[in-house]
Design a protein around this motif. Structure first.
Motif, PDB file in Angstrom:
ATOM      1  N   UNK A 258       0.820  -1.204   0.000  1.00  0.00           N
ATOM      2  CA  UNK A 258       0.000   0.000   0.000  1.00  0.00           C
ATOM      3  C   UNK A 258       0.855   1.256   0.000  1.00  0.00           C
ATOM      4  N   UNK A 259       0.236   2.365  -0.444  1.00  0.00           N
ATOM      5  CA  UNK A 259       0.777   3.690  -0.212  1.00  0.00           C
ATOM      6  C   UNK A 259      -0.385   4.576   0.208  1.00  0.00           C
ATOM      7  N   UNK A 260      -0.312   5.874  -0.024  1.00  0.00           N
ATOM      8  CA  UNK A 260      -1.350   6.766   0.480  1.00  0.00           C
ATOM      9  C   UNK A 260      -2.635   6.691  -0.315  1.00  0.00           C
ATOM     10  N   UNK A 261      -2.620   6.110  -1.519  1.00  0.00           N
ATOM     11  CA  UNK A 261      -3.823   6.100  -2.350  1.00  0.00           C
ATOM     12  C   UNK A 261      -4.051   4.795  -3.083  1.00  0.00           C
ATOM     13  N   UNK A 262      -3.233   3.767  -2.837  1.00  0.00           N
ATOM     14  CA  UNK A 262      -3.348   2.521  -3.592  1.00  0.00           C
ATOM     15  C   UNK A 262      -3.190   1.300  -2.690  1.00  0.00           C
ATOM     16  N   UNK A 263      -3.782   0.219  -3.153  1.00  0.00           N
ATOM     17  CA  UNK A 263      -3.525  -1.106  -2.611  1.00  0.00           C
ATOM     18  C   UNK A 263      -3.047  -1.979  -3.765  1.00  0.00           C
ATOM     19  N   UNK A 264      -1.893  -2.602  -3.599  1.00  0.00           N
ATOM     20  CA  UNK A 264      -1.353  -3.512  -4.603  1.00  0.00           C
ATOM     21  C   UNK A 264      -1.575  -4.942  -4.132  1.00  0.00           C
ATOM     22  N   UNK A 265      -2.269  -5.728  -4.940  1.00  0.00           N
ATOM     23  CA  UNK A 265      -2.599  -7.101  -4.584  1.00  0.00           C
ATOM     24  C   UNK A 265      -1.617  -8.036  -5.278  1.00  0.00           C
ATOM     25  N   UNK A 266      -0.802  -8.713  -4.485  1.00  0.00           N
ATOM     26  CA  UNK A 266       0.243  -9.603  -4.992  1.00  0.00           C
ATOM     27  C   UNK A 266      -0.240 -11.039  -4.862  1.00  0.00           C
ATOM     28  N   UNK A 267      -0.018 -11.809  -5.914  1.00  0.00           N
ATOM     29  CA  UNK A 267      -0.447 -13.210  -5.921  1.00  0.00           C
ATOM     30  C   UNK A 267       0.729 -14.098  -6.273  1.00  0.00           C
ATOM     31  N   UNK A 268       0.749 -15.276  -5.663  1.00  0.00           N
ATOM     32  CA  UNK A 268       1.790 -16.248  -5.941  1.00  0.00           C
ATOM     33  C   UNK A 268       1.202 -17.413  -6.723  1.00  0.00           C
ATOM     34  N   UNK A 269       1.990 -17.941  -7.650  1.00  0.00           N
ATOM     35  CA  UNK A 269       1.540 -19.040  -8.496  1.00  0.00           C
ATOM     36  C   UNK A 269       2.395 -20.269  -8.328  1.00  0.00           C
TER      37      UNK A 269
END
Length: 726
Positions: free
Chosen positions: A701-712
């Motif tokens: 995350x930062x002040x305006x985003x959420x980054x969704x990380x996925x593992x395969x």
């Protein structure tokens, strides 16, 4: 003729210009003077914007071309979106490759590509370009240096590359490049900073490393000792000429570090001792760094040891400002949440089932304001280990020959303008002790003391709290600490329970918590999805190799001899293998379980706002009761499902999303005998759970985003990142 004009008789425009010069605290006091001033403040977008920025712990970007009315509306909309987790847009970032080394800062996501166990190149992605419908990226190739890690600060166009140099008298080189061109940074007098001098017969170290940028300062840590080499922490002023660093060494090891302020850093020892150091200009002064205070963690029970302790916070202190276009404000560097992840194990039983993870959150000013009087510590024995190498600017953690702190002059930096801790008796272990009352009104109608709105019950009785600080830029003052203050650690009961909030954690492959400012984000499993998976797909024993997720067609499948570190599904510390900590791996299941997103906000202003909103929602819901949840199918083996779900912390599984709650009461964490007592903590926070679920393993995350990380495949990072903007 004597003509005098009172302040209130001046034109409104002139009054607003004058009020704009005041601090926010004084501005709110003006709101209480009379109706005319109150009306002027209410009708001025610029003044309201200053007030709202302070309450939200933000700072203005002076270069913004947006009007104050637009800035104020954007700020309010963004904060409301965080409180409700109301997403504004969703985008996908397509990665050309994925690797084990990645970084996210200042709207830039960078990921390295390993070939033959070395980072051959790094690609940097501009996230604002993704949300605008394009995707800009740049790739830097490294053919002549052995890059093992990197970090960056887009605000300074700074890229720091950590490399191993076999042909130097130092083990590591820190390369100071520009992020935009990969050329030597023009503000760095020396493009390469050598670190960690080699010793005869030893050309390499197996110690894990960590690096962090804080304005014109770079911290570099070699965590574990190798043979008789000491753990090494060095702070550089990268814009200064040589000598431009100071060093702390410890033969017992240093687990992690973080910058608490522009001139203070925190080191955590493997035995659970927090050491706070300060440094001043010039950094090469022989007195730097100065040990200011030490803090103990809760006492472990016999037969248990600290296995690993990690620290994380974001953004770093002294951030120059935003780099993204049209950004009107940014998170205040002085208002940051810190996370400490603690992993405890039994040395006699080194396997996954005997690792007990916890996480607690605290504010940096908690450790920057040590008590004036120290009680006796827990009495834990501390090793008095001397460094075999002692330079003029090197401090050994346990060296009695180090300069006495009682001889320091009044120019020694310490934040003495902050309130002091209470020195009253230790905190009762019972969670039923009533803390001070929660937030009061946050409107302009309330008293001026409501400006900061820090209702945090961090003191045992009624003395000032370390969180109750002025939101205006702080000014460091100088004071003298006695040697006794630094020799005797502050016991946990004197500082911890009232200033922290603890949670049971899960064993994670990625040590860093996702934090930005006073918020933290993670994900929790949807109980219905977990029950369905356990019942319909069956359960395979933990530790089995996970199957390939058919949906992860974009996983990294390049055959290049590298990227092998994630394939086994285990992590190694001290040569002991532990399973990856996500639920999918522990269950040995295929695919990624749907998860709710969870955001916890420790800003007291957010807490009071949500309390008001929840009260309003509850009054409305009494007229329209919510529908009940649909029960699970009767064929589900409830006893089996509950037994498997209960293997995990209750915080890891949720029944439903789309709700919020405020936690102001103390919580009592059942430590299952790991510590001598259950842990009581009561730092208030507000929690929001997303309405929707997402197939995700990690959140950034930062002040305006959420980054969704996925593992395969093989638990490798998938080459697609979902970006949620608020």
């Amino acid at each position: 003729m004597d003509v005098r004009v009172s302040f209130l008789q001046l034109p409104v425009e002139l009054i607003c210009d004058i009020l704009q010069l005041l601090s926010v605290k004084n501005l709110l006091q003006c709101n209480l003077v009379c109706k005319r001033l109150r009306r002027i403040i209410y009708q001025s977008s610029a003044l309201l914007y200053s007030i709202e920025l302070s309450r939200c712990r933000m700072r203005s970007a002076m270069s913004s071309d947006l009007s104050f009315a637009t800035r104020l509306q954007n700020l309010r909309d963004r904060e409301n979106a965080w409180r409700t987790l109301n997403l504004n847009s969703r985008h996908k970032l397509k990665l050309a490759h994925s690797g084990t080394v990645y970084e996210f800062a200042g709207g830039v996501y960078g990921t390295g590509k390993e070939i033959d166990r070395r980072t051959a190149y790094i690609t940097f992605y501009d996230l604002p370009s993704v949300t605008s419908g394009a995707q800009r990226s740049i790739t830097h190739t490294f053919s002549d240096i052995n890059v093992v890690d990197f970090t960056m600060d887009p605000a300074q166009d700074l890229l720091v590359l950590v490399s191993i140099n076999l042909d130097s008298q130092y083990i590591y080189d820190l390369h100071l490049h520009t992020l935009s061109t990969n050329e030597p940074h023009p503000l760095a007098p020396a493009p390469i900073l050598p670190c960690y001098r080699k010793e005869p017969g030893l050309n390499l170290t197996d110690g894990a490393i960590r690096i962090q940028i804080s304005g014109d300062t770079i911290g570099f840590l070699v965590k574990e000792a190798f043979l008789f080499l000491q753990a090494h922490f060095e702070v550089f002023k990268w814009r200064a000429v040589f000598p431009n660093s100071c060093i702390v060494k410890s033969i017992a090891g240093i687990d992690d570090f973080t910058f608490l302020s522009q001139d203070h850093f925190l080191l955590v020892q493997p035995d659970g001792l927090f050491n706070v150091y300060s440094f001043s200009d010039p950094i090469s002064n022989p007195l730097n760094p100065i040990l200011r205070a030490s803090y103990e963690l809760p006492n472990l029970s016999p037969a248990y040891n600290f296995w690993y302790i990690s620290l994380s916070s974001n953004p770093a202190p002294c951030v120059p400002g935003p780099t993204e276009e049209n950004k009107a404000y940014y998170c205040s560097p002085s208002d940051r949440l810190h996370a400490c992840c603690i992993y405890v194990y039994q040395p006699a039983l080194p396997n996954r089932d005997t690792v007990y993870p916890f996480v607690f959150f605290f504010h940096p000013k908690t450790l920057l304001d040590p008590p004036n009087e120290r009680k006796h510590s827990s009495g834990k024995a501390r090793m008095n280990i001397f460094s075999p190498w002692q330079g003029s600017n090197t401090v050994d953690v346990h060296d009695d020959n180090a300069p006495s702190h009682s001889t320091l002059d009044n120019d020694s930096p310490i934040f003495s303008d902050l309130p002091s801790f209470s020195t009253s008796p230790s905190v009762p272990s019972s969670p039923h002790v009533s803390p001070p009352s929660s937030a009061s009104s946050v409107s302009l109608d309330g008293p001026s003391s409501d400006l900061l709105n820090f209702p945090t019950p961090q003191t045992i009785h009624t003395s000032p709290s370390s969180m109750l600080f002025d939101i205006s830029p702080s000014h460091s003052s100088r004071t003298t600490l006695s040697k006794a203050q630094c020799q005797f650690p502050v016991p946990w009961d004197a500082w911890g329970p009232q200033n922290t909030r603890w949670f049971r954690e899960h064993l994670s492959k990625d040590w860093q918590r996702s934090i930005y400012g006073l918020r933290t984000a993670d994900c929790v499993v949807d109980r219905a999805a977990l029950e369905s998976l356990i019942h319909h797909n069956g359960y395979r024993s933990a530790g089995a190799n996970p199957d390939v997720d058919a949906n992860d067609s974009d996983s990294d499948s390049e055959v290049d001899g590298g990227d092998e570190s994630d394939e086994d599904g285990f992590i190694f510390i001290n040569e002991v293998a532990f399973s990856v900590g996500d639920i999918e791996s522990q269950l040995g299941c295929t695919g990624t379980l749907p998860k709710f997103l969870r955001v916890r906000d420790f800003n007291p202003y957010s807490i009071s706002k949500v309390m008001e909103e929840i009260t309003s929602e509850e009054n409305t819901s009494m007229q329209n009761p919510p529908s009940t949840l649909v029960p699970c199918a009767p064929t589900v083996d409830r006893e089996f499902v509950e037994r498997e779900i209960n293997r995990f912390s209750p915080d890891m599984v949720r029944d439903q999303g789309g709700h919020r709650r405020v936690v102001t009461e103390p919580t009592n964490i059942n430590v299952r005998g790991v510590f001598t007592q259950n842990i009581v903590s009561w730092l208030p926070y507000v929690e929001a759970i997303s309405q929707d679920t997402f197939n995700v393993n990690e959140v950034m995350m930062d002040d305006s985003r959420l980054l969704l990380i996925k593992r395969g495949r093989g638990r490798k990072l998938v080459k697609t990142i979902n970006i949620l903007t608020l």
